[in-house]
Design a protein around this motif. Structure first.
Motif, PDB file in Angstrom:
ATOM      1  N   MET A   1      14.802  -7.705   1.732  1.00 30.05           N
ATOM      2  CA  MET A   1      13.585  -7.456   0.860  1.00 30.05           C
ATOM      3  C   MET A   1      13.512  -8.493  -0.036  1.00 30.05           C
ATOM      4  O   MET A   1      12.452  -8.984  -0.639  1.00 30.05           O
ATOM      5  N   VAL A   2      14.637  -9.067  -0.782  1.00 32.14           N
ATOM      6  CA  VAL A   2      14.657  -9.951  -1.492  1.00 32.14           C
ATOM      7  C   VAL A   2      13.924 -11.308  -1.155  1.00 32.14           C
ATOM      8  O   VAL A   2      13.083 -12.029  -1.550  1.00 32.14           O
ATOM      9  N   GLU A   3      14.108 -11.592   0.371  1.00 36.19           N
ATOM     10  CA  GLU A   3      13.391 -12.884   0.819  1.00 36.19           C
ATOM     11  C   GLU A   3      12.027 -12.379   1.067  1.00 36.19           C
ATOM     12  O   GLU A   3      11.061 -13.323   0.721  1.00 36.19           O
ATOM     13  N   LYS A   4      11.440 -11.533   1.288  1.00 34.84           N
ATOM     14  CA  LYS A   4      10.062 -10.875   1.272  1.00 34.84           C
ATOM     15  C   LYS A   4       9.443 -11.151  -0.082  1.00 34.84           C
ATOM     16  O   LYS A   4       8.386 -11.865   0.026  1.00 34.84           O
ATOM     17  N   ILE A   5      10.150 -10.626  -0.872  1.00 37.17           N
ATOM     18  CA  ILE A   5       9.522 -10.847  -2.460  1.00 37.17           C
ATOM     19  C   ILE A   5       9.404 -12.494  -2.544  1.00 37.17           C
ATOM     20  O   ILE A   5       8.540 -12.941  -3.445  1.00 37.17           O
ATOM     21  N   LYS A  19       2.858  -5.757  -5.052  1.00 36.24           N
ATOM     22  CA  LYS A  19       3.963  -4.359  -5.282  1.00 36.24           C
ATOM     23  C   LYS A  19       4.497  -4.186  -4.048  1.00 36.24           C
ATOM     24  O   LYS A  19       3.882  -4.474  -2.937  1.00 36.24           O
ATOM     25  N   VAL A  20       5.809  -3.661  -4.230  1.00 37.30           N
ATOM     26  CA  VAL A  20       6.509  -3.054  -3.128  1.00 37.30           C
ATOM     27  C   VAL A  20       6.904  -1.620  -3.283  1.00 37.30           C
ATOM     28  O   VAL A  20       7.629  -1.678  -4.547  1.00 37.30           O
ATOM     29  N   PHE A  21       6.937  -0.857  -2.454  1.00 32.97           N
ATOM     30  CA  PHE A  21       7.427   0.353  -2.813  1.00 32.97           C
ATOM     31  C   PHE A  21       8.180   1.041  -1.767  1.00 32.97           C
ATOM     32  O   PHE A  21       7.868   0.250  -0.511  1.00 32.97           O
ATOM     33  N   TYR A  31       9.734   0.054   3.395  1.00 32.20           N
ATOM     34  CA  TYR A  31       9.244  -0.447   2.264  1.00 32.20           C
ATOM     35  C   TYR A  31       7.435  -0.790   2.675  1.00 32.20           C
ATOM     36  O   TYR A  31       7.041  -1.043   3.827  1.00 32.20           O
ATOM     37  N   TYR A  32       6.673  -0.393   1.697  1.00 33.61           N
ATOM     38  CA  TYR A  32       5.225  -0.445   1.975  1.00 33.61           C
ATOM     39  C   TYR A  32       4.687  -1.600   0.877  1.00 33.61           C
ATOM     40  O   TYR A  32       5.046  -1.655  -0.364  1.00 33.61           O
ATOM     41  N   ASN A  48      15.367  -3.108   7.206  1.00 33.68           N
ATOM     42  CA  ASN A  48      15.793  -4.407   7.486  1.00 33.68           C
ATOM     43  C   ASN A  48      14.715  -5.437   7.431  1.00 33.68           C
ATOM     44  O   ASN A  48      14.845  -6.604   7.720  1.00 33.68           O
ATOM     45  N   CYS A  49      13.610  -4.924   6.795  1.00 33.65           N
ATOM     46  CA  CYS A  49      12.350  -5.688   6.518  1.00 33.65           C
ATOM     47  C   CYS A  49      11.629  -6.204   8.099  1.00 33.65           C
ATOM     48  O   CYS A  49      11.029  -7.191   8.087  1.00 33.65           O
ATOM     49  N   ASN A  50      12.140  -5.226   8.915  1.00 37.05           N
ATOM     50  CA  ASN A  50      11.306  -5.498  10.323  1.00 37.05           C
ATOM     51  C   ASN A  50       9.849  -4.847  10.183  1.00 37.05           C
ATOM     52  O   ASN A  50       9.809  -3.567   9.706  1.00 37.05           O
ATOM     53  N   PRO A  51       8.743  -5.587  10.435  1.00 36.29           N
ATOM     54  CA  PRO A  51       7.386  -4.985  10.649  1.00 36.29           C
ATOM     55  C   PRO A  51       7.613  -3.701  11.370  1.00 36.29           C
ATOM     56  O   PRO A  51       7.792  -3.784  12.635  1.00 36.29           O
ATOM     57  N   LEU A  52       6.779  -2.340  11.099  1.00 31.34           N
ATOM     58  CA  LEU A  52       6.531  -1.459  11.508  1.00 31.34           C
ATOM     59  C   LEU A  52       4.904  -1.008  11.981  1.00 31.34           C
ATOM     60  O   LEU A  52       5.103  -0.910  13.142  1.00 31.34           O
ATOM     61  N   CYS A  53       4.300  -1.289  11.021  1.00 36.81           N
ATOM     62  CA  CYS A  53       2.916  -1.319  11.306  1.00 36.81           C
ATOM     63  C   CYS A  53       2.165  -1.660  10.029  1.00 36.81           C
ATOM     64  O   CYS A  53       2.782  -1.813   9.033  1.00 36.81           O
ATOM     65  N   SER A  54       0.802  -1.381  10.283  1.00 34.29           N
ATOM     66  CA  SER A  54      -0.041  -1.454   8.953  1.00 34.29           C
ATOM     67  C   SER A  54      -0.748  -0.290   8.565  1.00 34.29           C
ATOM     68  O   SER A  54      -1.819   0.180   9.406  1.00 34.29           O
TER      69      SER A  54
END
Length: 86
Positions: A1-5, A19-21, A31-32, A48-54
């Protein structure tokens, strides 16, 4: 998540601010990241920060339809991060 932020921090400031929840969803931590504007969809990522959906946002506002029960089944909301840049 640190890399995403850190990646979000490289973008111009979002309106509304990024925002990250974290939530529990289907027995796991996810994480949303809410939609930021217009036709840009939200992101739901696994632990693990892999995309699931939108779940929402995007053209029409309904997300990609891959996790239609997210808002009903999520629990344990925690604000992980908010972009406080001006």
């Amino acid at each position: 998540m640190v890399e995403k932020i850190n990646s979000i921090r490289k973008d111009p400031v979002w309106n509304p601010p990024a925002k990250v929840f974290s939530y529990t969803y289907n027995g796991t931590i996810v994480y949303y990241i809410p939609p930021r504007c217009c036709d840009i969809p939200s992101e739901l990522l696994d632990e693990n920060c892999n995309p699931l959906c939108s779940p929402d946002g995007g053209p029409g506002g309904g997300g990609d339809g891959k996790c239609p029960d997210f808002f009903e089944k999520r629990s344990n909301e925690k604000l992980v991060w908010i972009d406080e840049r001006k």
